[in-house]
Design an enzyme around this catalytic site. Sequence first.
Site, PDB file in Angstrom:
ATOM      1  N   ASP A  28       0.844  -1.194   0.000  1.00  0.00           N
ATOM      2  CA  ASP A  28       0.000   0.000   0.000  1.00  0.00           C
ATOM      3  C   ASP A  28       0.882   1.247   0.000  1.00  0.00           C
ATOM      4  O   ASP A  28       1.888   1.322   0.711  1.00  0.00           O
ATOM      5  CB  ASP A  28      -0.910  -0.010   1.237  1.00  0.00           C
ATOM      6  CG  ASP A  28      -2.072   0.961   1.100  1.00  0.00           C
ATOM      7  OD1 ASP A  28      -3.222   0.492   0.995  1.00  0.00           O
ATOM      8  OD2 ASP A  28      -1.834   2.193   1.099  1.00  0.00           O
ATOM      9  N   ASN A  85     -12.910  -3.558   2.642  1.00  0.00           N
ATOM     10  CA  ASN A  85     -13.851  -2.453   2.775  1.00  0.00           C
ATOM     11  C   ASN A  85     -14.854  -2.497   1.634  1.00  0.00           C
ATOM     12  O   ASN A  85     -14.502  -2.856   0.507  1.00  0.00           O
ATOM     13  CB  ASN A  85     -13.108  -1.118   2.759  1.00  0.00           C
ATOM     14  CG  ASN A  85     -12.158  -0.972   3.940  1.00  0.00           C
ATOM     15  OD1 ASN A  85     -12.467  -1.409   5.051  1.00  0.00           O
ATOM     16  ND2 ASN A  85     -11.004  -0.375   3.712  1.00  0.00           N
ATOM     17  N   GLN A  92     -14.407   2.181   1.513  1.00  0.00           N
ATOM     18  CA  GLN A  92     -13.780   1.794   0.248  1.00  0.00           C
ATOM     19  C   GLN A  92     -13.497   3.033  -0.598  1.00  0.00           C
ATOM     20  O   GLN A  92     -14.398   3.846  -0.823  1.00  0.00           O
ATOM     21  CB  GLN A  92     -14.696   0.828  -0.523  1.00  0.00           C
ATOM     22  CG  GLN A  92     -14.065   0.309  -1.805  1.00  0.00           C
ATOM     23  CD  GLN A  92     -14.936  -0.732  -2.512  1.00  0.00           C
ATOM     24  OE1 GLN A  92     -16.083  -0.955  -2.136  1.00  0.00           O
ATOM     25  NE2 GLN A  92     -14.389  -1.355  -3.533  1.00  0.00           N
ATOM     26  N   SER A  93     -12.261   3.176  -1.049  1.00  0.00           N
ATOM     27  CA  SER A  93     -11.897   4.334  -1.883  1.00  0.00           C
ATOM     28  C   SER A  93     -11.507   3.930  -3.298  1.00  0.00           C
ATOM     29  O   SER A  93     -11.493   4.779  -4.180  1.00  0.00           O
ATOM     30  CB  SER A  93     -10.752   5.115  -1.228  1.00  0.00           C
ATOM     31  OG  SER A  93      -9.607   4.314  -1.100  1.00  0.00           O
ATOM     32  N   VAL A  94     -11.181   2.663  -3.525  1.00  0.00           N
ATOM     33  CA  VAL A  94     -10.862   2.182  -4.875  1.00  0.00           C
ATOM     34  C   VAL A  94     -11.885   1.109  -5.239  1.00  0.00           C
ATOM     35  O   VAL A  94     -12.010   0.096  -4.539  1.00  0.00           O
ATOM     36  CB  VAL A  94      -9.426   1.615  -4.955  1.00  0.00           C
ATOM     37  CG1 VAL A  94      -9.152   1.077  -6.351  1.00  0.00           C
ATOM     38  CG2 VAL A  94      -8.395   2.676  -4.577  1.00  0.00           C
ATOM     39  N   HIS A  98     -10.369  -5.704  -3.174  1.00  0.00           N
ATOM     40  CA  HIS A  98      -9.016  -5.924  -2.641  1.00  0.00           C
ATOM     41  C   HIS A  98      -9.104  -6.258  -1.172  1.00  0.00           C
ATOM     42  O   HIS A  98     -10.000  -5.786  -0.468  1.00  0.00           O
ATOM     43  CB  HIS A  98      -8.124  -4.699  -2.845  1.00  0.00           C
ATOM     44  CG  HIS A  98      -8.712  -3.415  -2.336  1.00  0.00           C
ATOM     45  ND1 HIS A  98      -9.713  -2.738  -3.013  1.00  0.00           N
ATOM     46  CD2 HIS A  98      -8.461  -2.695  -1.224  1.00  0.00           C
ATOM     47  CE1 HIS A  98     -10.035  -1.649  -2.344  1.00  0.00           C
ATOM     48  NE2 HIS A  98      -9.296  -1.602  -1.239  1.00  0.00           N
ATOM     49  N   HIS A 100      -6.941  -5.982   2.342  1.00  0.00           N
ATOM     50  CA  HIS A 100      -5.785  -5.402   3.025  1.00  0.00           C
ATOM     51  C   HIS A 100      -5.195  -6.475   3.944  1.00  0.00           C
ATOM     52  O   HIS A 100      -5.930  -7.101   4.715  1.00  0.00           O
ATOM     53  CB  HIS A 100      -6.205  -4.219   3.907  1.00  0.00           C
ATOM     54  CG  HIS A 100      -6.794  -3.057   3.170  1.00  0.00           C
ATOM     55  ND1 HIS A 100      -6.098  -1.883   2.946  1.00  0.00           N
ATOM     56  CD2 HIS A 100      -8.026  -2.865   2.637  1.00  0.00           C
ATOM     57  CE1 HIS A 100      -6.879  -1.019   2.294  1.00  0.00           C
ATOM     58  NE2 HIS A 100      -8.060  -1.605   2.099  1.00  0.00           N
TER      59      HIS A 100
HETATM   60  P1  AMP Z   1      -9.757   1.109   0.295  1.00  0.00           P
HETATM   61  O1  AMP Z   1      -9.861   2.424   1.030  1.00  0.00           O
HETATM   62  O2  AMP Z   1     -10.162  -0.085   1.099  1.00  0.00           O
HETATM   63  O3  AMP Z   1     -10.469   1.177  -1.045  1.00  0.00           O
HETATM   64  O4  AMP Z   1      -8.215   0.888   0.013  1.00  0.00           O
HETATM   65  C1  AMP Z   1      -7.538   1.497  -1.046  1.00  0.00           C
HETATM   66  C2  AMP Z   1      -6.080   1.518  -0.679  1.00  0.00           C
HETATM   67  O5  AMP Z   1      -5.335   1.709  -1.867  1.00  0.00           O
HETATM   68  C3  AMP Z   1      -5.669   2.615   0.300  1.00  0.00           C
HETATM   69  O6  AMP Z   1      -5.126   2.033   1.486  1.00  0.00           O
HETATM   70  C4  AMP Z   1      -4.621   3.410  -0.475  1.00  0.00           C
HETATM   71  O7  AMP Z   1      -3.568   3.865   0.336  1.00  0.00           O
HETATM   72  C5  AMP Z   1      -4.159   2.402  -1.517  1.00  0.00           C
HETATM   73  N1  AMP Z   1      -3.619   2.963  -2.735  1.00  0.00           N
HETATM   74  C6  AMP Z   1      -4.139   3.965  -3.497  1.00  0.00           C
HETATM   75  N2  AMP Z   1      -3.361   4.185  -4.570  1.00  0.00           N
HETATM   76  C7  AMP Z   1      -2.335   3.293  -4.505  1.00  0.00           C
HETATM   77  C8  AMP Z   1      -1.212   3.022  -5.321  1.00  0.00           C
HETATM   78  N3  AMP Z   1      -0.961   3.719  -6.439  1.00  0.00           N
HETATM   79  N4  AMP Z   1      -0.357   2.038  -4.945  1.00  0.00           N
HETATM   80  C9  AMP Z   1      -0.574   1.335  -3.814  1.00  0.00           C
HETATM   81  N5  AMP Z   1      -1.644   1.532  -3.000  1.00  0.00           N
HETATM   82  C10 AMP Z   1      -2.499   2.513  -3.336  1.00  0.00           C
END
Ligand code: AMP
Length: 112
Positions: A28, A85, A92-94, A98, A100
């Site tokens: 991450d 998430n 969830q932000s992406v 996935h 963690h």
């Molecule tokens: P979530 O909030 O569960 O969707 O997790 C998304 C995660 O992706 C967060 O912990 C971010 O820090 C991580 N993240 C976003 N961009 C990148 C990237 N380019 N490389 C590695 N991790 C990333």
Amino acid sequence: MTIFERIILRQIPADIVFEDDELIAFRDIEPKAPVHILLVPKRHIANINELKETDTLMIGRLVLRASEIARTEGIAESGYRLVINCNRDGGQSVDHVHVHILGGRPMKWPPG
Ligand code: AMP
């Protein structure tokens, strides 16, 4: 396309620790623990609400690979946490499934 798909396609760099035909794992970029790895199915699935019966083997392997990565990272015995998430309240932000893998320090419960 999400940032994880761009990592899978090698359009942006990542610190990749595991890869096979189905899954990829990388560190991450903003680690929340001394070990913080994201394990990601290569096929795009937006979140776990979208999972289908035909995904059960892949999801099983996701958890198995997570435990293997934890062992490789040296946190299997001390302990670790797997987090998935989902959507806004889940944090969830992406929008690409996935898990963690978090370890290397004690985790709090309940989570915030
Ligand atoms: P979530 O909030 O569960 O969707 O997790 C998304 C995660 O992706 C967060 O912990 C971010 O820090 C991580 N993240 C976003 N961009 C990148 C990237 N380019 N490389 C590695 N991790 C990333």
